[in-house]
Design a protein around this motif. Structure first.
Motif, PDB file in Angstrom:
ATOM      1  N   PHE A  40      -2.999  -0.065  -0.833  1.00  0.00           N
ATOM      2  CA  PHE A  40      -2.070   0.680   0.016  1.00  0.00           C
ATOM      3  C   PHE A  40      -2.829   1.745   0.819  1.00  0.00           C
ATOM      4  CE2 PHE A  40       0.613  -0.522  -3.658  1.00  0.00           C
ATOM      5  CZ  PHE A  40       1.440  -1.413  -2.962  1.00  0.00           C
ATOM      6  N   PHE A  67       6.159   7.638   0.743  1.00  0.00           N
ATOM      7  CA  PHE A  67       5.735   6.344   0.267  1.00  0.00           C
ATOM      8  C   PHE A  67       4.500   5.898   1.035  1.00  0.00           C
ATOM      9  CE2 PHE A  67      10.045   6.612  -1.051  1.00  0.00           C
ATOM     10  CZ  PHE A  67      10.088   5.930  -2.245  1.00  0.00           C
ATOM     11  N   SER A  91       2.621  -0.173   2.548  1.00  0.00           N
ATOM     12  CA  SER A  91       2.132  -1.413   1.957  1.00  0.00           C
ATOM     13  C   SER A  91       1.640  -2.330   3.056  1.00  0.00           C
ATOM     14  CB  SER A  91       3.263  -2.081   1.170  1.00  0.00           C
ATOM     15  OG  SER A  91       2.912  -3.403   0.828  1.00  0.00           O
ATOM     16  N   ASN A 146       7.546  -2.997   3.324  1.00  0.00           N
ATOM     17  CA  ASN A 146       7.548  -1.876   4.267  1.00  0.00           C
ATOM     18  C   ASN A 146       8.908  -1.694   4.922  1.00  0.00           C
ATOM     19  OD1 ASN A 146       4.892  -1.217   3.829  1.00  0.00           O
ATOM     20  ND2 ASN A 146       4.110  -2.370   5.580  1.00  0.00           N
ATOM     21  N   PRO A 155       5.253  -0.305  -4.217  1.00  0.00           N
ATOM     22  CA  PRO A 155       4.626   0.884  -3.644  1.00  0.00           C
ATOM     23  C   PRO A 155       4.282   1.886  -4.738  1.00  0.00           C
ATOM     24  CG  PRO A 155       6.583   0.264  -2.396  1.00  0.00           C
ATOM     25  CD  PRO A 155       6.575  -0.593  -3.635  1.00  0.00           C
TER      26      PRO A 155
END
Length: 521
Positions: A19, A32, A35, A41, A414
């Motif tokens: 990531f 977050f 990704s 996402n 994530p």
């Protein structure tokens, strides 16, 4: 848990990269990492920027309210969910699985009129008999402490025309954490000792009548009592648990701790408190009960299934917001996200909104009995049902190979979701508690998404305070993302999940659904 790319091992994720630090800020300030997976996402971006959870919560909790099995509000909620799914272009239906005693709560007025005037906080219990247009004014008396059942039978005629209090008067309305913070150790220990002694003494008082907590109210109403007053304190400020009445002819009302204690003390001191009581309810006969099922049809393996799961019904002291409105909305929002960003899943994705979980997992047990074709081809089921908190625990439920496939899916989450989840493998199979256990009992891979507590047990679980204002929407958004992403990963996984049971673990026994509830045999 290791997050090595070779463990992803399916679809496009075998080439996944670590990531990167693209940050997506949600309204609650959560961040977050971006990704490399576009579906993940998109789910994260949508939920952090355009969540529908608060709108759904308002419609369900404020507009419809509690969802006691057998009530019109439960059916209204079923129909609302079907309509909401169809507005998202998701196929949905209400599936009948049984029938129940139909009942509808009406208004309540509970007022002390002597020795002074005070409106009281109280809630008639579920399925309490209605009083029609009648209002009763009667003296409040406390269940006496008598020598034995013979003495109680001799006393029973004195209950005629009275409102009888059958719960202990608590020595404090402060929760223990408040005592721990402010009291001396000696004072706290003294209170706890007194409370334990009082609790034991009250249990003996009930036992000496020859009846139980279930049968005593019926004996009192048969003796002519005009109502039963209880207090089922939930060990928090101003909060009681609201369950069901056992009386058939006269109302049973839970009086809030503060008011219950006042009435109790006045009665014991000779103050002869008088209450004006009016409660309304309707008996609706036999009504059908439903599960609400929604579906996104699979393309490559339509006869294999990934399921999201939450019970739809609630007790009705509050509005069932965290038990299990939050689980319900988590799964609805997850389905919305999946339909928008993963409209053609490899496996069929189902969601089950179960009826009558509160009376024994009845809706989900009925589904398991009625749909063996789904149960035997279940890739995984994810259930959430312990309040508004973000998910932090995931157990393998005793399946020997759960670490393999759950491990792959968790590794692909994530970081902001993955890093807070504690896994336990193989874990122990759940024998009850919530609807995933209905599937585990027949050897199907059902898993519980277990959440942070947020004082769930004392303040919202089955209480008169389980309402919209207790919902933590930042945590709920995380849970909706998690449920959607796990369903996506389970659907995409090329391997069928193993349901081999871990050797040496005692497996729970399947229990049949109760399909006629609250009805005379």
């Amino acid at each position: 848990m290791k997050n090595s790319n070779h463990n992803l091992g399916f679809g496009m994720w075998h080439k996944a990269r670590p990531f990167v630090l693209g940050m997506l800020l949600c309204s609650g300030g959560s961040a977050f990492a971006q990704s490399t997976n576009p579906v993940i996402n998109n789910i994260v971006t949508e939920e952090t920027s355009n969540s529908q959870l608060q709108k759904l919560a308002h419609e369900l909790f404020d507009g419809i309210g509690p969802r006691l099995v057998g009530t019109p509000q439960m059916k209204q909620a079923n129909d609302w969910a079907v309509a909401k799914y169809k507005s998202w272009d998701i196929s949905a239906r209400n599936e009948k699985w049984g029938e129940w005693r139909g009942w509808e709560r009406g208004i309540s007025h509970i007022d002390m009129i002597s020795p002074r005037v005070k409106s009281l906080e109280g809630t008639q219990l579920a399925w309490s008999p209605g009083m029609g247009n009648k209002t009763v004014t009667a003296e409040v008396i406390v269940l006496p402490d008598l020598a034995d059942s013979l003495a109680f039978q001799a006393w029973l005629p004195k209950a005629k025309g009275k409102l009888v209090m059958i719960s202990m008067c608590q020595p404090t309305g402060r929760p223990d954490y408040n005592w721990q913070e402010f009291a001396t150790k000696e004072s706290f220990d003294k209170m706890k000792a007194e409370r334990t002694a009082m609790t034991d003494a009250w249990k003996k008082r009930i036992s000496k009548t020859g009846y139980t907590n279930r049968t005593l109210p019926v004996a009192l109403e048969n003796a002519g009592a005009v109502g039963i007053l209880t207090n089922n304190w939930s060990a928090g400020f101003g909060v009681d648990k609201i369950f069901s009445a056992y009386t058939k002819k006269v109302p049973t009302v839970d009086i809030a701790l503060e008011d219950y204690g006042m009435l109790y003390r006045l009665s014991e001191s000779g103050g002869k408190p008088l209450i004006s009581l009016h409660t309304e309810s309707k008996e609706l006969g036999v009504v059908p009960t439903f599960n609400t099922i929604a579906e996104i049809k699979g393309t490559e393996k339509p006869d294999e299934y990934v399921m999201l799961s939450a019970h739809f019904d609630s007790w009705d002291g509050g509005t069932g917001a965290t038990d299990n409105g939050t689980g319900t909305l988590t799964m609805m929002e997850a389905m919305r996200l999946l339909k928008k960003f993963y409209p053609h899943p490899k496996r069929t994705i189902l969601v089950g909104h179960w009826g009558s979980e509160e009376e024994g997992l009845n809706g989900s047990r009925a589904f398991v009995e009625d749909h063996p074709e789904i149960v035997k081809n279940l890739q995984a089921l994810f259930n959430q049902d312990n309040g508004t908190g973000r998910v932090v625990n995931l157990s393998g439920q005793g399946f020997a190979d759960a670490k393999d496939y759950l491990g792959r899916w968790v590794a692909a989450l994530p970081d902001s979701l993955k890093n807070r989840i504690k896994t336990s493998f193989p874990g122990q199979p759940g024998g009850g508690g919530s609807d995933f256990a209905s599937f585990v009992a027949v050897g199907a891979p059902g898993f519980s998404l277990s959440s942070l507590n947020w004082s769930y047990g004392a303040y919202t679980w089955h209480t008169n305070r389980d309402t919209y204002d207790k919902v933590v929407f930042d945590d709920l958004r995380d849970n909706a993302m998690l449920a959607a992403i796990l369903a996506y990963l389970a659907s995409e996984d090329p391997a069928k999940t193993s349901t081999t049971k871990t050797e040496g673990i005692k497996w729970p026994v399947q229990i049949k659904s109760t399909r006629r509830g609250g009805l005379d045999k």
